[in-house]
Design a protein around this motif. Structure first.
Motif, PDB file in Angstrom:
ATOM      1  N   PRO A 134       0.805  -1.223   0.000  1.00  0.00           N
ATOM      2  CA  PRO A 134       0.000   0.000   0.000  1.00  0.00           C
ATOM      3  C   PRO A 134       0.839   1.275   0.000  1.00  0.00           C
ATOM      4  O   PRO A 134       0.377   2.329  -0.442  1.00  0.00           O
ATOM      5  N   LEU A 135       2.076   1.188   0.474  1.00  0.00           N
ATOM      6  CA  LEU A 135       2.936   2.362   0.510  1.00  0.00           C
ATOM      7  C   LEU A 135       3.594   2.654  -0.838  1.00  0.00           C
ATOM      8  O   LEU A 135       4.132   3.740  -1.045  1.00  0.00           O
ATOM      9  N   SER A 136       3.546   1.700  -1.752  1.00  0.00           N
ATOM     10  CA  SER A 136       4.277   1.832  -3.008  1.00  0.00           C
ATOM     11  C   SER A 136       3.875   3.062  -3.813  1.00  0.00           C
ATOM     12  O   SER A 136       4.725   3.783  -4.342  1.00  0.00           O
ATOM     13  N   SER A 137       2.576   3.305  -3.922  1.00  0.00           N
ATOM     14  CA  SER A 137       2.131   4.445  -4.719  1.00  0.00           C
ATOM     15  C   SER A 137       2.564   5.761  -4.090  1.00  0.00           C
ATOM     16  O   SER A 137       2.944   6.713  -4.783  1.00  0.00           O
ATOM     17  N   GLU A 138       2.545   5.824  -2.771  1.00  0.00           N
ATOM     18  CA  GLU A 138       2.985   7.036  -2.080  1.00  0.00           C
ATOM     19  C   GLU A 138       4.493   7.243  -2.270  1.00  0.00           C
ATOM     20  O   GLU A 138       4.952   8.367  -2.491  1.00  0.00           O
ATOM     21  N   LEU A 139       5.233   6.145  -2.211  1.00  0.00           N
ATOM     22  CA  LEU A 139       6.674   6.228  -2.436  1.00  0.00           C
ATOM     23  C   LEU A 139       6.982   6.657  -3.866  1.00  0.00           C
ATOM     24  O   LEU A 139       7.883   7.462  -4.111  1.00  0.00           O
ATOM     25  N   ASP A 140       6.224   6.110  -4.794  1.00  0.00           N
ATOM     26  CA  ASP A 140       6.442   6.441  -6.197  1.00  0.00           C
ATOM     27  C   ASP A 140       6.194   7.921  -6.454  1.00  0.00           C
ATOM     28  O   ASP A 140       6.962   8.578  -7.164  1.00  0.00           O
ATOM     29  N   ARG A 141       5.142   8.460  -5.856  1.00  0.00           N
ATOM     30  CA  ARG A 141       4.850   9.890  -6.021  1.00  0.00           C
ATOM     31  C   ARG A 141       5.954  10.744  -5.406  1.00  0.00           C
ATOM     32  O   ARG A 141       6.359  11.765  -5.978  1.00  0.00           O
ATOM     33  N   ALA A 142       6.445  10.327  -4.238  1.00  0.00           N
ATOM     34  CA  ALA A 142       7.503  11.084  -3.579  1.00  0.00           C
ATOM     35  C   ALA A 142       8.785  11.064  -4.397  1.00  0.00           C
ATOM     36  O   ALA A 142       9.481  12.079  -4.514  1.00  0.00           O
ATOM     37  N   ARG A 143       9.069   9.909  -4.987  1.00  0.00           N
ATOM     38  CA  ARG A 143      10.279   9.828  -5.797  1.00  0.00           C
ATOM     39  C   ARG A 143      10.150  10.681  -7.062  1.00  0.00           C
ATOM     40  O   ARG A 143      11.095  11.391  -7.441  1.00  0.00           O
ATOM     41  N   GLU A 144       9.000  10.624  -7.713  1.00  0.00           N
ATOM     42  CA  GLU A 144       8.793  11.427  -8.917  1.00  0.00           C
ATOM     43  C   GLU A 144       8.881  12.921  -8.608  1.00  0.00           C
ATOM     44  O   GLU A 144       9.464  13.691  -9.375  1.00  0.00           O
ATOM     45  N   ARG A 145       8.322  13.317  -7.489  1.00  0.00           N
ATOM     46  CA  ARG A 145       8.384  14.730  -7.097  1.00  0.00           C
ATOM     47  C   ARG A 145       9.824  15.154  -6.848  1.00  0.00           C
ATOM     48  O   ARG A 145      10.260  16.231  -7.280  1.00  0.00           O
ATOM     49  N   THR A 146      10.580  14.304  -6.150  1.00  0.00           N
ATOM     50  CA  THR A 146      11.976  14.617  -5.856  1.00  0.00           C
ATOM     51  C   THR A 146      12.795  14.683  -7.134  1.00  0.00           C
ATOM     52  O   THR A 146      13.657  15.559  -7.299  1.00  0.00           O
ATOM     53  N   GLU A 147      12.521  13.779  -8.055  1.00  0.00           N
ATOM     54  CA  GLU A 147      13.216  13.778  -9.344  1.00  0.00           C
ATOM     55  C   GLU A 147      12.941  15.065 -10.097  1.00  0.00           C
ATOM     56  O   GLU A 147      13.850  15.667 -10.697  1.00  0.00           O
ATOM     57  N   ARG A 148      11.693  15.526 -10.069  1.00  0.00           N
ATOM     58  CA  ARG A 148      11.350  16.789 -10.748  1.00  0.00           C
ATOM     59  C   ARG A 148      12.090  17.964 -10.116  1.00  0.00           C
ATOM     60  O   ARG A 148      12.552  18.872 -10.815  1.00  0.00           O
ATOM     61  N   LEU A 149      12.213  17.944  -8.800  1.00  0.00           N
ATOM     62  CA  LEU A 149      12.892  19.034  -8.113  1.00  0.00           C
ATOM     63  C   LEU A 149      14.359  19.139  -8.534  1.00  0.00           C
ATOM     64  O   LEU A 149      14.910  20.239  -8.629  1.00  0.00           O
ATOM     65  N   THR A 150      14.992  18.003  -8.797  1.00  0.00           N
ATOM     66  CA  THR A 150      16.404  18.046  -9.200  1.00  0.00           C
ATOM     67  C   THR A 150      16.576  18.699 -10.570  1.00  0.00           C
ATOM     68  O   THR A 150      17.685  19.096 -10.932  1.00  0.00           O
TER      69      THR A 150
END
Length: 299
Positions: A134-150
């Protein structure tokens, strides 16, 4: 600048692009931070001033003898690929020497970028630990957001509060840790932030233990079983990891290994490389040394 045994080793997971490529950087780690003369750095160096060992081509003039010359802090530093990201992407291949007017901005952005890239390391690992959860989708969103920030502009990155962002992501990584550690022990001990400086933990069963931010400086961890132990931010400087089981430790990074001492019998995650200064022989067997135990099957 780390003195790893094999800097060219291919990572076994999705974090291969989160390794420093010093040949594509403008020596940012040798200029942006401030150094204070200590056991880690032989000299004082103000922030924004080039290290005296920095060469014209942005290489280090004493890279092969950093520890012997009094710069072990440089030997263990890892920017998680922030250097090449800032140099080649954020500033489009420009550098602070050729374009002095960008120097201040470049150094500020590097500090922010390193924190974002380190978070990407942890988030990528978290997704690999819990690919169907259940945490996977939340983790995926957090990673995508962090990637965009870079990929943000220099001005946007310079104004970004990376510390607050780490505090925002931290609880998510904590939840991942709790789920994974519970697979090892129903009630995994939590010693996060504990003062374990020079503690005698030889052969200790630390499976699933929460050691996030723990002070393990100089601790004797020979033969200790640290599988599924959460080591995010743990201070492992000069810790004795000879024969320790670290192959499945959570959120372990290369700088932590580089700051510790190990040997040929120390097991490490496939995403990391064995430091060059570690002993190439194995610690003799000891009856107090932890032995591998059968893993519990994930339900």
């Amino acid at each position: 600048m780390s003195d790893r045994a094999d800097d060219s080793a291919h990572l076994a997971d999705g974090r291969h692009d989160l390794r420093a490529d010093c040949g594509r950087c403008a020596g940012l780690c040798c200029v942006a931070p401030a150094f204070a003369a200590s056991a880690d750095f032989a000299v004082d160096k103000p922030a924004g001033q080039p290290c005296r060992n920095l060469l014209a081509d942005f290489g280090c003039g004493i890279h092969d003898s950093l520890r012997d010359r009094g710069f072990p802090g440089c030997a263990v530093f890892d920017c998680f690929g922030a250097g090449q990201q800032v140099t080649q992407v954020t500033f489009g291949g420009r550098d602070w020497r050729g374009t002095p007017e960008i120097a201040t901005s470049m150094f500020t952005v590097f500090t922010v970028m390193r924190q974002l890239r380190e978070l990407l390391w942890y988030l990528t690992e978290a997704l690999e630990l819990l690919p169907d959860c259940p945490l996977s989708s939340e983790l995926d969103r957090a990673r995508e957001r962090t990637e965009r920030l870079t990929g943000a502009s220099p001005d946007e990155l310079a104004a970004f509060d990376a510390t607050a962002y780490r505090q925002e992501i931290g609880p998510l990584l904590t939840r991942v840790s709790e789920v994974v550690r519970a697979e090892v022990r129903d009630s995994a001990p939590d010693r996060s932030g504990a003062d374990l400086i020079e503690a005698n933990l030889r052969g200790a069963d630390l499976r699933g233990t929460g050691l996030r931010g723990a002070y393990l400086l100089g601790a004797d961890l020979r033969g200790a079983d640290l599988r599924k132990a959460d080591l995010l931010g743990a201070d492992l400087r000069v810790a004795d990891l000879r024969g320790a089981f670290l192959g499945e430790s959570l959120f372990l990074t290369q700088p932590q290994l580089d700051a510790a001492n190990g040997d040929a019998a120390t097991t490490i995650p496939p995403s990391l490389t064995r430091p060059r200064h570690w002993s190439t022989s194995a610690t003799p067997a000891d009856p107090t040394t932890a032995r591998p135990r059968r893993r519990r099957r994930r339900r």
